[in-house]
Design a protein around this motif. Structure first.
Motif, PDB file in Angstrom:
ATOM      1  N   VAL A  18       0.839  -1.197   0.000  1.00  0.00           N
ATOM      2  CA  VAL A  18       0.000   0.000   0.000  1.00  0.00           C
ATOM      3  C   VAL A  18       0.877   1.252   0.000  1.00  0.00           C
ATOM      4  CG1 VAL A  18      -1.651   1.334   1.377  1.00  0.00           C
ATOM      5  CG2 VAL A  18      -1.994  -1.108   1.028  1.00  0.00           C
ATOM      6  N   LYS A  19       1.970   1.235   0.741  1.00  0.00           N
ATOM      7  CA  LYS A  19       2.886   2.381   0.773  1.00  0.00           C
ATOM      8  C   LYS A  19       3.462   2.642  -0.609  1.00  0.00           C
ATOM      9  CE  LYS A  19       4.568   2.324   5.547  1.00  0.00           C
ATOM     10  NZ  LYS A  19       5.752   2.083   6.391  1.00  0.00           N
ATOM     11  N   GLU A  20       3.799   1.579  -1.334  1.00  0.00           N
ATOM     12  CA  GLU A  20       4.368   1.733  -2.674  1.00  0.00           C
ATOM     13  C   GLU A  20       3.352   2.337  -3.632  1.00  0.00           C
ATOM     14  OE1 GLU A  20       5.850  -2.027  -3.967  1.00  0.00           O
ATOM     15  OE2 GLU A  20       7.325  -2.140  -2.354  1.00  0.00           O
ATOM     16  N   GLU A  21       2.086   1.989  -3.492  1.00  0.00           N
ATOM     17  CA  GLU A  21       1.041   2.467  -4.392  1.00  0.00           C
ATOM     18  C   GLU A  21       0.394   3.763  -3.922  1.00  0.00           C
ATOM     19  OE1 GLU A  21      -1.783  -0.640  -5.048  1.00  0.00           O
ATOM     20  OE2 GLU A  21      -0.260  -2.059  -5.693  1.00  0.00           O
ATOM     21  N   ALA A  22       0.656   4.174  -2.727  1.00  0.00           N
ATOM     22  CA  ALA A  22       0.001   5.345  -2.159  1.00  0.00           C
ATOM     23  C   ALA A  22       0.452   6.613  -2.873  1.00  0.00           C
ATOM     24  CB  ALA A  22       0.310   5.459  -0.674  1.00  0.00           C
ATOM     25  N   VAL A  23      -0.466   7.545  -3.003  1.00  0.00           N
ATOM     26  CA  VAL A  23      -0.191   8.850  -3.587  1.00  0.00           C
ATOM     27  C   VAL A  23       0.103   9.806  -2.451  1.00  0.00           C
ATOM     28  CG1 VAL A  23      -1.183  10.734  -4.926  1.00  0.00           C
ATOM     29  CG2 VAL A  23      -1.738   8.368  -5.501  1.00  0.00           C
ATOM     30  N   GLU A  24       1.198  10.529  -2.627  1.00  0.00           N
ATOM     31  CA  GLU A  24       1.539  11.492  -1.587  1.00  0.00           C
ATOM     32  C   GLU A  24       0.620  12.692  -1.659  1.00  0.00           C
ATOM     33  OE1 GLU A  24       5.628  12.583  -1.321  1.00  0.00           O
ATOM     34  OE2 GLU A  24       6.283  10.583  -1.915  1.00  0.00           O
ATOM     35  N   ILE A  25       0.209  13.172  -0.533  1.00  0.00           N
ATOM     36  CA  ILE A  25      -0.636  14.361  -0.461  1.00  0.00           C
ATOM     37  C   ILE A  25       0.285  15.571  -0.472  1.00  0.00           C
ATOM     38  CG2 ILE A  25      -2.293  15.626   0.947  1.00  0.00           C
ATOM     39  CD1 ILE A  25      -3.226  12.909   2.019  1.00  0.00           C
ATOM     40  N   PRO A  26       0.029  16.512  -1.408  1.00  0.00           N
ATOM     41  CA  PRO A  26       0.899  17.681  -1.495  1.00  0.00           C
ATOM     42  C   PRO A  26       0.861  18.497  -0.194  1.00  0.00           C
ATOM     43  CG  PRO A  26      -0.654  17.601  -3.325  1.00  0.00           C
ATOM     44  CD  PRO A  26      -1.008  16.514  -2.395  1.00  0.00           C
ATOM     45  N   ASP A  27       2.025  19.103   0.136  1.00  0.00           N
ATOM     46  CA  ASP A  27       2.131  19.886   1.356  1.00  0.00           C
ATOM     47  C   ASP A  27       1.646  21.319   1.169  1.00  0.00           C
ATOM     48  OD1 ASP A  27       3.215  17.732   2.703  1.00  0.00           O
ATOM     49  OD2 ASP A  27       5.270  18.258   2.115  1.00  0.00           O
ATOM     50  N   THR A  28       1.798  21.865  -0.029  1.00  0.00           N
ATOM     51  CA  THR A  28       1.426  23.276  -0.243  1.00  0.00           C
ATOM     52  C   THR A  28       0.394  23.378  -1.347  1.00  0.00           C
ATOM     53  OG1 THR A  28       3.124  23.646  -1.907  1.00  0.00           O
ATOM     54  CG2 THR A  28       3.762  24.010   0.406  1.00  0.00           C
ATOM     55  N   GLU A  30       0.709  25.294  -3.946  1.00  0.00           N
ATOM     56  CA  GLU A  30       1.423  25.280  -5.224  1.00  0.00           C
ATOM     57  C   GLU A  30       1.642  23.850  -5.708  1.00  0.00           C
ATOM     58  OE1 GLU A  30       2.782  27.104  -2.551  1.00  0.00           O
ATOM     59  OE2 GLU A  30       1.947  28.999  -3.252  1.00  0.00           O
ATOM     60  N   GLU A  31       2.038  22.980  -4.793  1.00  0.00           N
ATOM     61  CA  GLU A  31       2.235  21.579  -5.156  1.00  0.00           C
ATOM     62  C   GLU A  31       0.913  20.945  -5.580  1.00  0.00           C
ATOM     63  OE1 GLU A  31       4.092  19.543  -1.917  1.00  0.00           O
ATOM     64  OE2 GLU A  31       6.026  20.527  -2.227  1.00  0.00           O
ATOM     65  N   ALA A  32      -0.167  21.274  -4.892  1.00  0.00           N
ATOM     66  CA  ALA A  32      -1.491  20.741  -5.246  1.00  0.00           C
ATOM     67  C   ALA A  32      -1.901  21.224  -6.626  1.00  0.00           C
ATOM     68  CB  ALA A  32      -2.523  21.147  -4.199  1.00  0.00           C
ATOM     69  N   ASP A  33      -1.640  22.497  -6.934  1.00  0.00           N
ATOM     70  CA  ASP A  33      -1.958  23.034  -8.258  1.00  0.00           C
ATOM     71  C   ASP A  33      -1.129  22.333  -9.337  1.00  0.00           C
ATOM     72  OD1 ASP A  33      -3.801  24.760  -7.193  1.00  0.00           O
ATOM     73  OD2 ASP A  33      -2.465  26.519  -7.216  1.00  0.00           O
ATOM     74  N   LYS A  34       0.141  22.106  -9.029  1.00  0.00           N
ATOM     75  CA  LYS A  34       1.011  21.428  -9.992  1.00  0.00           C
ATOM     76  C   LYS A  34       0.526  19.995 -10.249  1.00  0.00           C
ATOM     77  CE  LYS A  34       5.714  20.512 -11.207  1.00  0.00           C
ATOM     78  NZ  LYS A  34       6.515  21.386 -11.971  1.00  0.00           N
ATOM     79  N   VAL A  38      -0.709  18.567 -13.836  1.00  0.00           N
ATOM     80  CA  VAL A  38      -0.136  17.351 -14.439  1.00  0.00           C
ATOM     81  C   VAL A  38      -1.234  16.321 -14.678  1.00  0.00           C
ATOM     82  CG1 VAL A  38       1.398  15.389 -14.004  1.00  0.00           C
ATOM     83  CG2 VAL A  38       2.177  17.719 -13.514  1.00  0.00           C
ATOM     84  N   ASN A  39      -2.151  16.178 -13.733  1.00  0.00           N
ATOM     85  CA  ASN A  39      -3.263  15.239 -13.888  1.00  0.00           C
ATOM     86  C   ASN A  39      -4.144  15.641 -15.068  1.00  0.00           C
ATOM     87  OD1 ASN A  39      -4.819  12.962 -13.114  1.00  0.00           O
ATOM     88  ND2 ASN A  39      -6.305  14.356 -12.172  1.00  0.00           N
ATOM     89  N   ASP A  40      -4.411  16.946 -15.216  1.00  0.00           N
ATOM     90  CA  ASP A  40      -5.224  17.444 -16.326  1.00  0.00           C
ATOM     91  C   ASP A  40      -4.536  17.149 -17.663  1.00  0.00           C
ATOM     92  OD1 ASP A  40      -7.503  18.917 -17.375  1.00  0.00           O
ATOM     93  OD2 ASP A  40      -6.014  20.462 -17.902  1.00  0.00           O
ATOM     94  N   LYS A  41      -3.222  17.402 -17.729  1.00  0.00           N
ATOM     95  CA  LYS A  41      -2.472  17.102 -18.957  1.00  0.00           C
ATOM     96  C   LYS A  41      -2.527  15.611 -19.274  1.00  0.00           C
ATOM     97  CE  LYS A  41       0.839  20.902 -18.872  1.00  0.00           C
ATOM     98  NZ  LYS A  41       2.258  21.266 -18.723  1.00  0.00           N
ATOM     99  N   TYR A  42      -2.411  14.798 -18.248  1.00  0.00           N
ATOM    100  CA  TYR A  42      -2.474  13.346 -18.438  1.00  0.00           C
ATOM    101  C   TYR A  42      -3.831  12.924 -19.000  1.00  0.00           C
ATOM    102  CZ  TYR A  42      -2.934   8.414 -17.243  1.00  0.00           C
ATOM    103  OH  TYR A  42      -3.169   7.073 -17.304  1.00  0.00           O
ATOM    104  N   LEU A  43      -4.907  13.459 -18.420  1.00  0.00           N
ATOM    105  CA  LEU A  43      -6.253  13.103 -18.891  1.00  0.00           C
ATOM    106  C   LEU A  43      -6.470  13.566 -20.328  1.00  0.00           C
ATOM    107  CD1 LEU A  43      -8.379  13.863 -15.696  1.00  0.00           C
ATOM    108  CD2 LEU A  43      -7.716  11.625 -16.606  1.00  0.00           C
TER     109      LEU A  43
END
Length: 166
Positions: A18-28, A30-34, A38-43
């Protein structure tokens, strides 16, 4: 050799997966926006790829259909000549057999004759070469067919040449 794991070892292994597959939660923010960007570009990229696959599949089918239609169109004058020969030499069993084999071969690959006599005139299927006034017939009814028309799948290979009433 079969190894037996106890309950704690299994739980630890699952936690590690689960740790290997877990997504890190952004700290700031700015990181959340980034991450969102990136997710939008991927989609968008995935949607473009899906559209590309569909478009190339359609193009492949169209290329095959057009190539087959070209070959069939080249064979239609031969079919017409054999049909005329059968009409002239109605006693010839050999000609009748050749005509039947040719008709069966065309039908087997998906070629259909376009219905004409007695049908309503349809400019997408028929080519009107004559017009006749006939009070007994409905308006735009085909009364005579001079040359058969053919379709391959949904593509018209040759329009029927017809005489239309009224």
């Amino acid at each position: 050799m079969v190894t037996l794991m106890n309950k704690d070892e299994k739980e630890m292994e699952i936690v590690e997966e689960v740790k290997e597959e877990a997504v890190e939660i952004p700290d700031t923010v700015e990181e959340a926006d980034k991450v969102a960007e990136v997710n939008d570009k991927y989609l968008r990229l995935m949607a473009e790829y899906d559209n590309f696959k569909k478009r190339t599949q359609k193009e492949k089918i169209d290329i095959y259909t057009n190539a087959a239609a070209d070959v069939i169109e080249a064979l239609l004058p031969v079919s017409d000549a054999v049909s005329r020969a059968v009409e002239i030499e109605s006693e010839s069993e050999g000609l009748k057999l050749i005509k039947k084999q040719l008709d069966d071969a065309l039908k087997a690959v998906g070629v259909e004759e376009i219905e004409a006599v007695g049908q309503q005139f349809d400019p997408e299927l028929h080519n009107a070469v004559m017009h006749v006034e006939d009070e007994e017939m409905d308006n735009n009814t085909i009364v005579e067919e001079f040359a058969k028309g053919y379709k391959y799948k949904s593509k018209v290979i040759r329009h029927s040449m017809v005489k239309v009433a009224n």
